[in-house]
Design a protein around this motif. Sequence first.
Motif, PDB file in Angstrom:
ATOM      1  N   PRO A 171       0.808  -1.226   0.000  1.00  0.00           N
ATOM      2  CA  PRO A 171       0.000   0.000   0.000  1.00  0.00           C
ATOM      3  C   PRO A 171       0.841   1.275   0.000  1.00  0.00           C
ATOM      4  N   ARG A 172       1.897   1.293   0.781  1.00  0.00           N
ATOM      5  CA  ARG A 172       2.721   2.504   0.856  1.00  0.00           C
ATOM      6  C   ARG A 172       3.476   2.746  -0.450  1.00  0.00           C
ATOM      7  N   VAL A 173       3.933   1.689  -1.069  1.00  0.00           N
ATOM      8  CA  VAL A 173       4.605   1.844  -2.363  1.00  0.00           C
ATOM      9  C   VAL A 173       3.632   2.448  -3.379  1.00  0.00           C
ATOM     10  N   ILE A 174       2.394   1.966  -3.385  1.00  0.00           N
ATOM     11  CA  ILE A 174       1.416   2.432  -4.364  1.00  0.00           C
ATOM     12  C   ILE A 174       1.115   3.915  -4.187  1.00  0.00           C
ATOM     13  N   THR A 175       0.900   4.368  -2.952  1.00  0.00           N
ATOM     14  CA  THR A 175       0.600   5.794  -2.764  1.00  0.00           C
ATOM     15  C   THR A 175       1.824   6.662  -3.045  1.00  0.00           C
ATOM     16  N   GLU A 176       3.004   6.154  -2.781  1.00  0.00           N
ATOM     17  CA  GLU A 176       4.205   6.935  -3.090  1.00  0.00           C
ATOM     18  C   GLU A 176       4.451   7.026  -4.595  1.00  0.00           C
ATOM     19  N   ASP A 185       0.590  13.839  -1.693  1.00  0.00           N
ATOM     20  CA  ASP A 185       1.087  12.811  -0.776  1.00  0.00           C
ATOM     21  C   ASP A 185      -0.039  12.404   0.171  1.00  0.00           C
ATOM     22  N   ILE A 186      -0.659  11.258  -0.090  1.00  0.00           N
ATOM     23  CA  ILE A 186      -1.726  10.742   0.768  1.00  0.00           C
ATOM     24  C   ILE A 186      -1.283   9.403   1.346  1.00  0.00           C
ATOM     25  N   HIS A 187      -1.231   9.318   2.662  1.00  0.00           N
ATOM     26  CA  HIS A 187      -0.889   8.043   3.285  1.00  0.00           C
ATOM     27  C   HIS A 187      -2.057   7.084   3.113  1.00  0.00           C
ATOM     28  N   VAL A 205      -0.539  17.335   1.410  1.00  0.00           N
ATOM     29  CA  VAL A 205      -0.062  16.255   2.279  1.00  0.00           C
ATOM     30  C   VAL A 205      -1.205  15.850   3.204  1.00  0.00           C
ATOM     31  N   ILE A 206      -1.526  14.561   3.233  1.00  0.00           N
ATOM     32  CA  ILE A 206      -2.574  14.032   4.100  1.00  0.00           C
ATOM     33  C   ILE A 206      -1.976  12.890   4.913  1.00  0.00           C
ATOM     34  N   GLY A 207      -1.911  13.074   6.224  1.00  0.00           N
ATOM     35  CA  GLY A 207      -1.229  12.126   7.088  1.00  0.00           C
ATOM     36  C   GLY A 207      -2.007  10.853   7.357  1.00  0.00           C
ATOM     37  N   GLU A 208      -1.316   9.907   7.950  1.00  0.00           N
ATOM     38  CA  GLU A 208      -1.818   8.539   8.124  1.00  0.00           C
ATOM     39  C   GLU A 208      -3.117   8.452   8.916  1.00  0.00           C
ATOM     40  N   THR A 209      -3.257   9.243   9.982  1.00  0.00           N
ATOM     41  CA  THR A 209      -4.423   9.088  10.857  1.00  0.00           C
ATOM     42  C   THR A 209      -5.492  10.149  10.603  1.00  0.00           C
ATOM     43  N   CYS A 210      -5.421  10.835   9.461  1.00  0.00           N
ATOM     44  CA  CYS A 210      -6.471  11.785   9.084  1.00  0.00           C
ATOM     45  C   CYS A 210      -7.804  11.068   8.881  1.00  0.00           C
ATOM     46  N   ILE A 211      -8.860  11.756   9.275  1.00  0.00           N
ATOM     47  CA  ILE A 211     -10.214  11.304   8.959  1.00  0.00           C
ATOM     48  C   ILE A 211     -10.892  12.451   8.219  1.00  0.00           C
ATOM     49  N   ILE A 212     -11.295  12.196   6.989  1.00  0.00           N
ATOM     50  CA  ILE A 212     -11.889  13.223   6.136  1.00  0.00           C
ATOM     51  C   ILE A 212     -13.291  12.778   5.758  1.00  0.00           C
ATOM     52  N   GLY A 213     -14.266  13.653   5.953  1.00  0.00           N
ATOM     53  CA  GLY A 213     -15.653  13.317   5.689  1.00  0.00           C
ATOM     54  C   GLY A 213     -16.014  13.403   4.219  1.00  0.00           C
ATOM     55  N   ASN A 214     -17.299  13.574   3.945  1.00  0.00           N
ATOM     56  CA  ASN A 214     -17.814  13.646   2.581  1.00  0.00           C
ATOM     57  C   ASN A 214     -17.852  15.093   2.089  1.00  0.00           C
ATOM     58  N   HIS A 215     -17.712  15.245   0.773  1.00  0.00           N
ATOM     59  CA  HIS A 215     -17.819  16.561   0.130  1.00  0.00           C
ATOM     60  C   HIS A 215     -16.775  17.543   0.687  1.00  0.00           C
ATOM     61  N   VAL A 216     -15.554  17.087   0.806  1.00  0.00           N
ATOM     62  CA  VAL A 216     -14.447  17.935   1.255  1.00  0.00           C
ATOM     63  C   VAL A 216     -13.607  18.332   0.048  1.00  0.00           C
ATOM     64  N   THR A 217     -13.214  19.607  -0.004  1.00  0.00           N
ATOM     65  CA  THR A 217     -12.389  20.115  -1.094  1.00  0.00           C
ATOM     66  C   THR A 217     -11.116  20.737  -0.531  1.00  0.00           C
ATOM     67  N   LEU A 218      -9.979  20.344  -1.081  1.00  0.00           N
ATOM     68  CA  LEU A 218      -8.687  20.929  -0.733  1.00  0.00           C
ATOM     69  C   LEU A 218      -8.096  21.601  -1.963  1.00  0.00           C
ATOM     70  N   TYR A 219      -7.271  22.606  -1.722  1.00  0.00           N
ATOM     71  CA  TYR A 219      -6.527  23.245  -2.795  1.00  0.00           C
ATOM     72  C   TYR A 219      -5.034  22.970  -2.601  1.00  0.00           C
ATOM     73  N   GLN A 220      -4.245  23.371  -3.588  1.00  0.00           N
ATOM     74  CA  GLN A 220      -2.824  23.039  -3.597  1.00  0.00           C
ATOM     75  C   GLN A 220      -2.111  23.514  -2.328  1.00  0.00           C
ATOM     76  N   GLY A 221      -1.142  22.725  -1.902  1.00  0.00           N
ATOM     77  CA  GLY A 221      -0.302  23.119  -0.786  1.00  0.00           C
ATOM     78  C   GLY A 221      -0.903  22.895   0.586  1.00  0.00           C
ATOM     79  N   VAL A 222      -2.078  22.319   0.685  1.00  0.00           N
ATOM     80  CA  VAL A 222      -2.692  22.070   1.995  1.00  0.00           C
ATOM     81  C   VAL A 222      -1.978  20.913   2.691  1.00  0.00           C
ATOM     82  N   THR A 223      -1.692  21.110   3.972  1.00  0.00           N
ATOM     83  CA  THR A 223      -1.107  20.053   4.790  1.00  0.00           C
ATOM     84  C   THR A 223      -2.069  19.687   5.902  1.00  0.00           C
ATOM     85  N   LEU A 224      -2.446  18.422   5.952  1.00  0.00           N
ATOM     86  CA  LEU A 224      -3.192  17.880   7.081  1.00  0.00           C
ATOM     87  C   LEU A 224      -2.203  16.990   7.826  1.00  0.00           C
TER      88      LEU A 224
END
Length: 302
Positions: A171-176, A185-187, A205-224
Amino acid sequence: MDRLPIEDVLLRNVRILSESSAQEMRMVPRGDGSFPSVAVLKEIVALVKAIVFPDFFDCRRNNENIRSCYLGVNLEKLYSLLVTETRRALRFDNNYEEEEVAAEASSLTLKFIDELPEIKRLLYTDVEAMYNNDPAVDNFAEVILSYPVVHTMVHYRAAHVLLKLGIPVIPRVITELAHSDTGIDIHPGAKIGEYFAIDHGTGVVIGETCIIGNHVTLYQGVTLGAKNFSLDSNGHPVNVPRHPIIEDNVTIYSNSSILGRITVGRGSIIGGNIWLTHSVPAGSRILQRRAVSTTFTDGLGI
């Protein structure tokens, strides 16, 4: 240069480099099998993409019977490749006998294939979200064929399922692979709901333990990301929840950093260039109207 010195140099370094150093042995996983092949994993993701978006990444086939035939061929090839790579991954992570590895790899691969209809459903919601969020796009095909978020989410959604099945390494190879292609970069451990959109995308960047709900929009350069993390008695980071929870219908604009195990409430809007380390309630509007000078000392883990 005389041939003899060339051979001497080559042979001397072959001898030196063929010796396993203590550092090398410490980093090589136990087991005697081959490592999963990065090249084959690329092929596996390409097959997943062709299966969930039939007609888009190979020749279009209007006849349903012919389409079914090609899907069957792709599924059979996907099974053959993934079961081999899963077997290799399991050999390095468990003390299975070869027969047990083969049976477990087959079972896990079939479970993954059973998840493909749901992966497809989720990816089409992502396409729709991107289409609805970007006035610059003319049709859904443009999103599927050209938008980096689709390429990234195929990798992520497949890798997330493989991770939930307990398959190591892959899984990690695939996301990388997607990270290298798109700069997103999404873990694979992150949990992302339906209708997820990333506009432009580079630097997200979206870290390993992030929880993101429905209908969420991010723009470039966002770090979670993580604000900091705890260390065990040996100085190794402890894997505990440390990344944000983003509730439904949230928009986060470019270059904002949302750090730590905080919650961004439903329906909130986070403006660009925001540094957020505390939870905000539903319906919040977080903007930075002027530069703020402050001291930040808990930077470990960003």
